[in-house]
Design an enzyme around this catalytic site. Structure first.
Site, PDB file in Angstrom:
ATOM      1  N   PHE A  15       0.808  -1.213   0.000  1.00 42.33           N
ATOM      2  CA  PHE A  15       0.000   0.000   0.000  1.00 42.33           C
ATOM      3  C   PHE A  15       0.842   1.265   0.000  1.00 42.33           C
ATOM      4  O   PHE A  15       0.539   2.228  -0.683  1.00 42.33           O
ATOM      5  CB  PHE A  15      -0.909   0.009   1.231  1.00 42.33           C
ATOM      6  CG  PHE A  15      -2.284  -0.533   0.930  1.00 42.33           C
ATOM      7  CD1 PHE A  15      -2.606  -1.040  -0.300  1.00 42.33           C
ATOM      8  CD2 PHE A  15      -3.263  -0.497   1.913  1.00 42.33           C
ATOM      9  CE1 PHE A  15      -3.867  -1.530  -0.577  1.00 42.33           C
ATOM     10  CE2 PHE A  15      -4.536  -0.976   1.657  1.00 42.33           C
ATOM     11  CZ  PHE A  15      -4.832  -1.503   0.413  1.00 42.33           C
ATOM     12  N   ARG A  16       1.912   1.243   0.801  1.00 38.56           N
ATOM     13  CA  ARG A  16       2.553   2.527   1.075  1.00 38.56           C
ATOM     14  C   ARG A  16       3.921   2.726   0.438  1.00 38.56           C
ATOM     15  O   ARG A  16       4.458   3.811   0.462  1.00 38.56           O
ATOM     16  CB  ARG A  16       2.621   2.761   2.588  1.00 38.56           C
ATOM     17  CG  ARG A  16       1.227   3.007   3.137  1.00 38.56           C
ATOM     18  CD  ARG A  16       1.160   3.135   4.620  1.00 38.56           C
ATOM     19  NE  ARG A  16      -0.231   3.307   5.012  1.00 38.56           N
ATOM     20  CZ  ARG A  16      -1.121   2.324   5.129  1.00 38.56           C
ATOM     21  NH1 ARG A  16      -0.760   1.079   4.892  1.00 38.56           N
ATOM     22  NH2 ARG A  16      -2.362   2.575   5.460  1.00 38.56           N
ATOM     23  N   HIS A  48      -7.701  -9.428   8.321  1.00 39.39           N
ATOM     24  CA  HIS A  48      -8.459  -8.642   7.351  1.00 39.39           C
ATOM     25  C   HIS A  48      -9.250  -9.542   6.395  1.00 39.39           C
ATOM     26  O   HIS A  48      -9.612  -9.129   5.295  1.00 39.39           O
ATOM     27  CB  HIS A  48      -7.526  -7.713   6.557  1.00 39.39           C
ATOM     28  CG  HIS A  48      -6.955  -6.609   7.399  1.00 39.39           C
ATOM     29  ND1 HIS A  48      -5.971  -5.756   6.964  1.00 39.39           N
ATOM     30  CD2 HIS A  48      -7.227  -6.220   8.669  1.00 39.39           C
ATOM     31  CE1 HIS A  48      -5.664  -4.896   7.922  1.00 39.39           C
ATOM     32  NE2 HIS A  48      -6.409  -5.159   8.972  1.00 39.39           N
ATOM     33  N   CYS A  97     -22.549 -13.884   1.666  1.00 36.83           N
ATOM     34  CA  CYS A  97     -23.719 -13.029   1.487  1.00 36.83           C
ATOM     35  C   CYS A  97     -23.992 -12.317   2.808  1.00 36.83           C
ATOM     36  O   CYS A  97     -24.183 -12.970   3.836  1.00 36.83           O
ATOM     37  CB  CYS A  97     -24.935 -13.861   1.090  1.00 36.83           C
ATOM     38  SG  CYS A  97     -26.444 -12.855   1.044  1.00 36.83           S
ATOM     39  N   CYS A 118     -26.217 -13.984  -4.532  1.00 39.12           N
ATOM     40  CA  CYS A 118     -26.477 -15.132  -3.662  1.00 39.12           C
ATOM     41  C   CYS A 118     -27.581 -15.985  -4.281  1.00 39.12           C
ATOM     42  O   CYS A 118     -28.647 -15.445  -4.644  1.00 39.12           O
ATOM     43  CB  CYS A 118     -26.887 -14.620  -2.282  1.00 39.12           C
ATOM     44  SG  CYS A 118     -27.340 -15.928  -1.136  1.00 39.12           S
ATOM     45  N   SER A 125       5.300  -5.065   7.448  1.00 40.81           N
ATOM     46  CA  SER A 125       4.163  -4.203   7.800  1.00 40.81           C
ATOM     47  C   SER A 125       4.677  -2.866   8.304  1.00 40.81           C
ATOM     48  O   SER A 125       5.604  -2.823   9.117  1.00 40.81           O
ATOM     49  CB  SER A 125       3.295  -4.843   8.887  1.00 40.81           C
ATOM     50  OG  SER A 125       2.279  -3.924   9.272  1.00 40.81           O
TER      51      SER A 125
HETATM   52  P1  NAD Z   1       2.151  -1.261   4.133  1.00 37.01           P
HETATM   53  O1  NAD Z   1       2.101  -1.128   2.655  1.00 37.01           O
HETATM   54  O2  NAD Z   1       1.649  -0.163   4.976  1.00 37.01           O
HETATM   55  O3  NAD Z   1       3.672  -1.489   4.548  1.00 37.01           O
HETATM   56  C1  NAD Z   1       4.483  -2.415   3.880  1.00 37.01           C
HETATM   57  C2  NAD Z   1       5.796  -2.529   4.623  1.00 37.01           C
HETATM   58  O4  NAD Z   1       6.528  -3.593   4.056  1.00 37.01           O
HETATM   59  C3  NAD Z   1       6.659  -1.275   4.531  1.00 37.01           C
HETATM   60  O5  NAD Z   1       7.283  -1.067   5.775  1.00 37.01           O
HETATM   61  C4  NAD Z   1       7.717  -1.660   3.471  1.00 37.01           C
HETATM   62  O6  NAD Z   1       8.972  -1.076   3.717  1.00 37.01           O
HETATM   63  C5  NAD Z   1       7.828  -3.143   3.710  1.00 37.01           C
HETATM   64  N1  NAD Z   1       8.248  -3.915   2.549  1.00 37.01           N
HETATM   65  C6  NAD Z   1       7.816  -3.831   1.251  1.00 37.01           C
HETATM   66  N2  NAD Z   1       8.411  -4.773   0.504  1.00 37.01           N
HETATM   67  C7  NAD Z   1       9.241  -5.456   1.342  1.00 37.01           C
HETATM   68  C8  NAD Z   1      10.140  -6.552   1.172  1.00 37.01           C
HETATM   69  N3  NAD Z   1      10.300  -7.155  -0.018  1.00 37.01           N
HETATM   70  N4  NAD Z   1      10.833  -6.994   2.239  1.00 37.01           N
HETATM   71  C9  NAD Z   1      10.703  -6.416   3.462  1.00 37.01           C
HETATM   72  N5  NAD Z   1       9.874  -5.363   3.683  1.00 37.01           N
HETATM   73  C10 NAD Z   1       9.141  -4.912   2.631  1.00 37.01           C
HETATM   74  O7  NAD Z   1       1.465  -2.652   4.497  1.00 37.01           O
HETATM   75  P2  NAD Z   1       0.617  -3.089   5.787  1.00 37.01           P
HETATM   76  O8  NAD Z   1       1.288  -2.662   7.031  1.00 37.01           O
HETATM   77  O9  NAD Z   1       0.311  -4.526   5.567  1.00 37.01           O
HETATM   78  O10 NAD Z   1      -0.745  -2.276   5.705  1.00 37.01           O
HETATM   79  C11 NAD Z   1      -1.442  -2.190   4.482  1.00 37.01           C
HETATM   80  C12 NAD Z   1      -2.840  -2.745   4.432  1.00 37.01           C
HETATM   81  O11 NAD Z   1      -2.993  -3.176   3.079  1.00 37.01           O
HETATM   82  C13 NAD Z   1      -3.141  -3.952   5.221  1.00 37.01           C
HETATM   83  O12 NAD Z   1      -4.353  -3.671   5.806  1.00 37.01           O
HETATM   84  C14 NAD Z   1      -3.327  -5.112   4.214  1.00 37.01           C
HETATM   85  O13 NAD Z   1      -4.533  -5.812   4.500  1.00 37.01           O
HETATM   86  C15 NAD Z   1      -3.562  -4.451   2.912  1.00 37.01           C
HETATM   87  N6  NAD Z   1      -2.875  -5.010   1.714  1.00 37.01           N
HETATM   88  C16 NAD Z   1      -2.719  -6.355   1.557  1.00 37.01           C
HETATM   89  C17 NAD Z   1      -2.044  -6.853   0.438  1.00 37.01           C
HETATM   90  C18 NAD Z   1      -1.884  -8.344   0.295  1.00 37.01           C
HETATM   91  O14 NAD Z   1      -2.762  -9.097   0.724  1.00 37.01           O
HETATM   92  N7  NAD Z   1      -0.788  -8.808  -0.290  1.00 37.01           N
HETATM   93  C19 NAD Z   1      -1.513  -5.976  -0.507  1.00 37.01           C
HETATM   94  C20 NAD Z   1      -1.702  -4.586  -0.332  1.00 37.01           C
HETATM   95  C21 NAD Z   1      -2.391  -4.116   0.803  1.00 37.01           C
END
Ligand code: NAD
Length: 255
Positions: A35-36, A119, A127, A153, A194
């Site tokens: 996400f970030r 999540h 449904c 559904c 995370s």
């Molecule tokens: P986030 O995007 O906020 O943070 C990701 C973190 O992972 C960052 O600190 C980043 O530096 C680190 N990172 C990225 N690639 C990396 C790697 N290869 N090795 C080590 N570190 C790495 O993610 P978040 O904290 O999970 O919060 C985002 C929300 O987005 C969550 O609620 C999640 O449910 C959802 N989400 C899920 C997915 C998925 O299911 N794969 C994908 C995108 C978002």
């Protein structure tokens, strides 16, 4: 001196109840954007809007136009060495549970058994009117067969959603309780990928350290808990966790 995978290996080998907490960053090496980070999902869409309960209820066609391709994206992707290393740590008895914010099912596909998906996940459809549940494959088939792309559904006709928790929807109480229980019991929590800014998961490291447990963090960016981490690793999760397993192998050989 910077912490090393061997430091993390020692921490895990000395733990009674180690728990892993993962986020989107553990799946980026499988090709799913987080996400970030730069190039992440936030840059192209606003998931808080299109992935929200409000959009699902009031504009189901728009919701499913966004959601349906994301289900395929995850299908075409495989667990990476980081997911596999986490499953291996559990197989060796060094990790008791994995709490994940991810919805992609990659931990399950890598073999993790004690998996808490706070999540929800893409693995099933539900449904909201009559509680009927169907498989993820059935959900996709219904979306594809519907003229407007909205799966319905078969019992009550209401539009269905996947098991992913939407913005504006409560988190599954059972999963949150299980995550809290593990955090209370944990003497080590390893956070992988995370940013620790999304509640309530962002509070779990605090439960562990307040209870006298140790914290290890492996991400590429900073987190609000870095100052409390006993072991802090940067770099790619897949590379670092494979080195952790190798360090454990070496320590076991040398007693
Ligand atoms: P986030 O995007 O906020 O943070 C990701 C973190 O992972 C960052 O600190 C980043 O530096 C680190 N990172 C990225 N690639 C990396 C790697 N290869 N090795 C080590 N570190 C790495 O993610 P978040 O904290 O999970 O919060 C985002 C929300 O987005 C969550 O609620 C999640 O449910 C959802 N989400 C899920 C997915 C998925 O299911 N794969 C994908 C995108 C978002």
């Amino acid at each position: 001196m910077a912490d090393t995978p061997a430091d993390l290996a020692r921490l895990l080998m000395g733990a009674e109840h180690a728990v892993v907490l993962t986020g989107a960053g553990i799946s980026t090496e499988s090709g799913i954007p987080d996400f970030r980070s730069a190039g992440g999902v936030w840059e192209e869409n606003d998931p808080m809007e299109v992935g929200s309960m409000a959009t699902f209820v009031t504009e189901p066609e728009r919701f499913w136009r966004f959601h349906r391709p994301r289900m395929d994206m995850v299908d075409g992707i495989a667990p990476n060495p980081a997911h596999e290393a986490v499953a291996e740590l559990e197989r060796r008895g060094l990790v008791k549970a994995v709490i994940t914010q991810n919805i992609d099912r990659l931990h399950a596909r890598a073999g993790t058994q004690e998996l808490i998906e706070v999540h929800g996940s893409l693995g099933h459809g539900v449904c909201l009117r009559c509680d009927a549940r169907i498989s993820g494959d059935e959900l996709k088939a219904r979306a594809d067969d519907a003229e407007d792309g909205v799966p319905r559904c078969s019992a009550c006709g209401f539009q269905m959603k996947s098991g992913v928790v939407l913005f504006g929807e409560p988190l599954p109480a059972e999963a949150i309780e299980a995550a809290h229980d593990h955090a209370i019991r944990a003497d080590v929590m390893l956070v992988v990928g995370s940013s620790l800014v999304v509640a309530p998961v962002s509070q779990l490291p605090g439960i562990v350290v307040d209870g006298g447990g140790k914290l290890a963090i492996l991400t590429q960016s900073e987190t609000p808990w870095d100052h409390r981490a006993d072991v802090r690793l940067h770099g790619l999760a897949g590379v670092q966790l494979v080195e952790v397993i190798e360090a454990i192998d070496a320590m076991e050989v040398h007693g």
